[in-house]
Write an enzyme that holds these catalytic residues in place. Structure first.
Site, PDB file in Angstrom:
ATOM      1  N   SER A   1       0.838  -1.188   0.000  1.00 42.74           N
ATOM      2  CA  SER A   1       0.000   0.000   0.000  1.00 42.74           C
ATOM      3  C   SER A   1       0.887   1.257   0.000  1.00 42.74           C
ATOM      4  O   SER A   1       1.674   1.443  -0.926  1.00 42.74           O
ATOM      5  CB  SER A   1      -0.958  -0.053   1.200  1.00 42.74           C
ATOM      6  OG  SER A   1      -1.987   0.886   1.074  1.00 42.74           O
TER       7      SER A   1
ATOM      8  N   ASP B   1      -9.139  -4.210  -6.288  1.00 41.22           N
ATOM      9  CA  ASP B   1      -8.826  -3.583  -4.999  1.00 41.22           C
ATOM     10  C   ASP B   1      -9.399  -2.164  -4.984  1.00 41.22           C
ATOM     11  O   ASP B   1      -9.032  -1.336  -5.808  1.00 41.22           O
ATOM     12  CB  ASP B   1      -7.305  -3.557  -4.825  1.00 41.22           C
ATOM     13  CG  ASP B   1      -6.847  -2.884  -3.536  1.00 41.22           C
ATOM     14  OD1 ASP B   1      -7.689  -2.421  -2.750  1.00 41.22           O
ATOM     15  OD2 ASP B   1      -5.628  -2.815  -3.321  1.00 41.22           O
TER      16      ASP B   1
ATOM     17  N   HIS C   1      -7.458  -5.832  -0.650  1.00 40.19           N
ATOM     18  CA  HIS C   1      -6.254  -5.019  -0.528  1.00 40.19           C
ATOM     19  C   HIS C   1      -5.174  -5.826   0.174  1.00 40.19           C
ATOM     20  O   HIS C   1      -5.398  -6.374   1.249  1.00 40.19           O
ATOM     21  CB  HIS C   1      -6.588  -3.759   0.281  1.00 40.19           C
ATOM     22  CG  HIS C   1      -5.483  -2.775   0.391  1.00 40.19           C
ATOM     23  ND1 HIS C   1      -4.904  -2.179  -0.691  1.00 40.19           N
ATOM     24  CD2 HIS C   1      -4.838  -2.269   1.479  1.00 40.19           C
ATOM     25  CE1 HIS C   1      -3.964  -1.341  -0.295  1.00 40.19           C
ATOM     26  NE2 HIS C   1      -3.904  -1.382   1.022  1.00 40.19           N
TER      27      HIS C   1
END
Length: 500
Positions: A219, A432, A461
């Site tokens: 991320s 996602d 995610h």
């Protein structure tokens, strides 16, 4: 026309350059962490650290770095570091693998333990896994923004402003949040940036005596890895960027995320309708949406024990990012409509905890230190555009809106990627909603020769060593251990939507 806005302080350019030395000035010792001013030495970890499974061990230390990397002899801060040594024979070792769990704002000291457990065995045998708390988080000069403009009020104010008066109140809360951060973070405000953290990473590399570092960033960690590659391309070893943040300004990224969340929520509505016998929310997506809106409206008008519309939206934001949480959200909607209870909707981790306060403060501080923010007029215009797409959007992830009022607004964007860096491996889930796959495609263009591994028919995610997909994990492990970069982008079959 957008509402009138409050004047704010003038723009202040943030200039960072490579420091000439890492010589440290003495600072008071931190009992929980072993420390040496000129080297990174490891010892006992804080009691809060998770214990790795035997025979692995975890050790901790800290490193002094300049607060402002353009003033190496000025004020210094301490970065907390952890290490789980490689479990293989010396001949199997490939070096160190720094790991970052995301954010911005997420601490990473314990991530060396929790992520390593999930890594393929060949990776665990080959690498010392290095965790660290990025500056502004955990035990590395944690940021604080006090009340953050009322963010931690319980129940919080309506997070989706509708109408001119509500928009004015929303902007005022952003201004108060920026003031609170400026008051509490003080002189460090411009220096809790991704660029500065990337320089801290290179200080860790040097202190470990490594010519290059491996890196796994998830991320926001992908954004951090791309920033490191821009600054230190010749120090990049094997780098995996998972669930990739695209190379946009943070505010633009937040907007893209908000639209992706709307699309994914529609999939959730249809999924819950397809399991009507299990959840009892209706047999069509429209009926499930109606149940969702009745729940949110009820909580907005009559909060339950501090749980109102803002808290509900945070729970929805969290649930939409991982399909294994969808059943819990559907069960929570059913329970509320049945008896008004909110227990199933409330996340287990308390939002108003000390760790959460640090996370939220660091998140805004980093985003606003990374590049120019929007104007207040644009914030309002974009809110209206999102509401035209759906009158009840989820705006929880719109953290960079506060940058419209930030006290130190940098003139330059964070540089990402470099043609001089070796090829890296990017990993993305096809659907996602938190980091849309287009971000990975865009970032790959800034890293020539890199390859993208896409997990198709997946809606969550976090992919590598997270989704349990043998295709993804095998490709990433072969790259990290053997240096094998695929000849072309890789496409892996995903699990599809879950069965409740």
């Amino acid at each position: 026309m957008p509402p009138a806005v409050r004047p704010r302080s003038a723009l202040c350019a943030l200039v960072t350059t490579v420091a000439a030395a890492l010589a440290a000035t003495p600072v008071p010792a931190t009992p929980a962490l072993a420390h040496d001013a000129t080297a990174l030495r490891f010892g006992a970890c804080p009691a809060s650290m998770p214990v790795p499974p035997a025979p692995d061990r975890v050790e901790c230390g800290s490193l002094d770095v300049p607060l402002n990397w353009s003033e190496s002899q000025g004020k210094r801060i301490r970065v907390a570091v952890s290490r789980v040594p490689a479990s293989g024979a010396p001949g199997e070792r490939r070096g160190v693998l720094l790991v970052n769990p995301g954010g911005p704002g997420g601490p990473g000291l314990s991530y060396a333990v929790t992520k390593r457990v999930k890594l393929p065995e060949s990776v665990r045998r080959a690498y010392d896994v290095i965790g660290f708390d990025p500056r502004g988080t955990g035990q590395s000069a944690p940021a604080g923004c006090g009340p953050m403009g009322g963010l931690f009020e319980s129940p919080g104010p309506e997070p989706v402003p509708a109408g001119r008066r509500a928009e004015e109140a929303y902007l005022d809360s952003l201004g108060r949040m920026a003031d609170d951060c400026a008051a509490d973070v003080g002189d460090a405000l411009p220096h809790l940036s991704t660029t500065a953290t990337a320089r801290d990473m290179d200080a860790i590399r040097a202190a470990l005596g490594e010519e290059r570092i491996g890196f796994l960033g998830v991320s926001y960690g992908s954004y951090l890895g791309a920033a490191y590659a821009a600054l230190f391309p010749r120090h990049v070893g094997r780098m995996v960027l998972d669930s990739v943040v695209g190379p946009w300004d943070w505010y633009d990224f937040d907007l893209r995320q908000s639209r992706a969340l709307l699309r994914r929520r529609e999939v959730f509505f249809a999924w819950a309708a397809g399991h009507e016998k299990h959840f009892g929310l209706g047999g069509s997506a429209a009926e499930v949406r109606d149940a969702y809106e009745r729940t949110r409206h009820g909580l907005a008008s009559r909060p339950q024990d501090g749980f109102g519309a803002a808290e509900f939206d945070r729970a929805v934001y969290r649930a939409l990012g991982r399909t294994e949480r969808w059943a819990g959200l559907a069960d929570g909607l059913r329970a509320y409509l049945h008896d008004g209870g909110t227990a199933l909707l409330r996340p287990k981790d308390a939002f108003d905890s000390a760790a959460s306060r640090t996370y939220e403060a660091a998140n805004r501080t980093v985003k606003c230190a990374d590049g120019p923010g929007p104007s207040p007029a644009r914030v309002v215009a974009d809110l209206r555009r999102v509401r035209r797409l759906d009158p009840q959007p989820v705006l929880t992830g719109m953290e960079a809106s506060v940058c419209a009022y930030w006290h130190h607004r940098p003139a330059h964007r964070t540089p990402l990627g470099s043609p001089e860096a070796p090829p890296v491996l990017l990993v993305a889930s096809e659907h996602d909603p938190v980091t849309p796959v287009e971000g990975a495609r865009q970032l790959a263009r800034r890293l020539p020769g890199s390859r993208l591994v896409t997990l198709h028919d997946d809606y969550s995610h976090g992919v590598f060593a997270s989704r349990g997909n043998a295709c993804v994990d095998g490709v990433a492990a072969a790259y990290l251990v053997g240096g094998t970069i695929p000849a072309a982008d890789v496409h892996c079959a995903g699990p599809g939507l879950p069965t409740p």
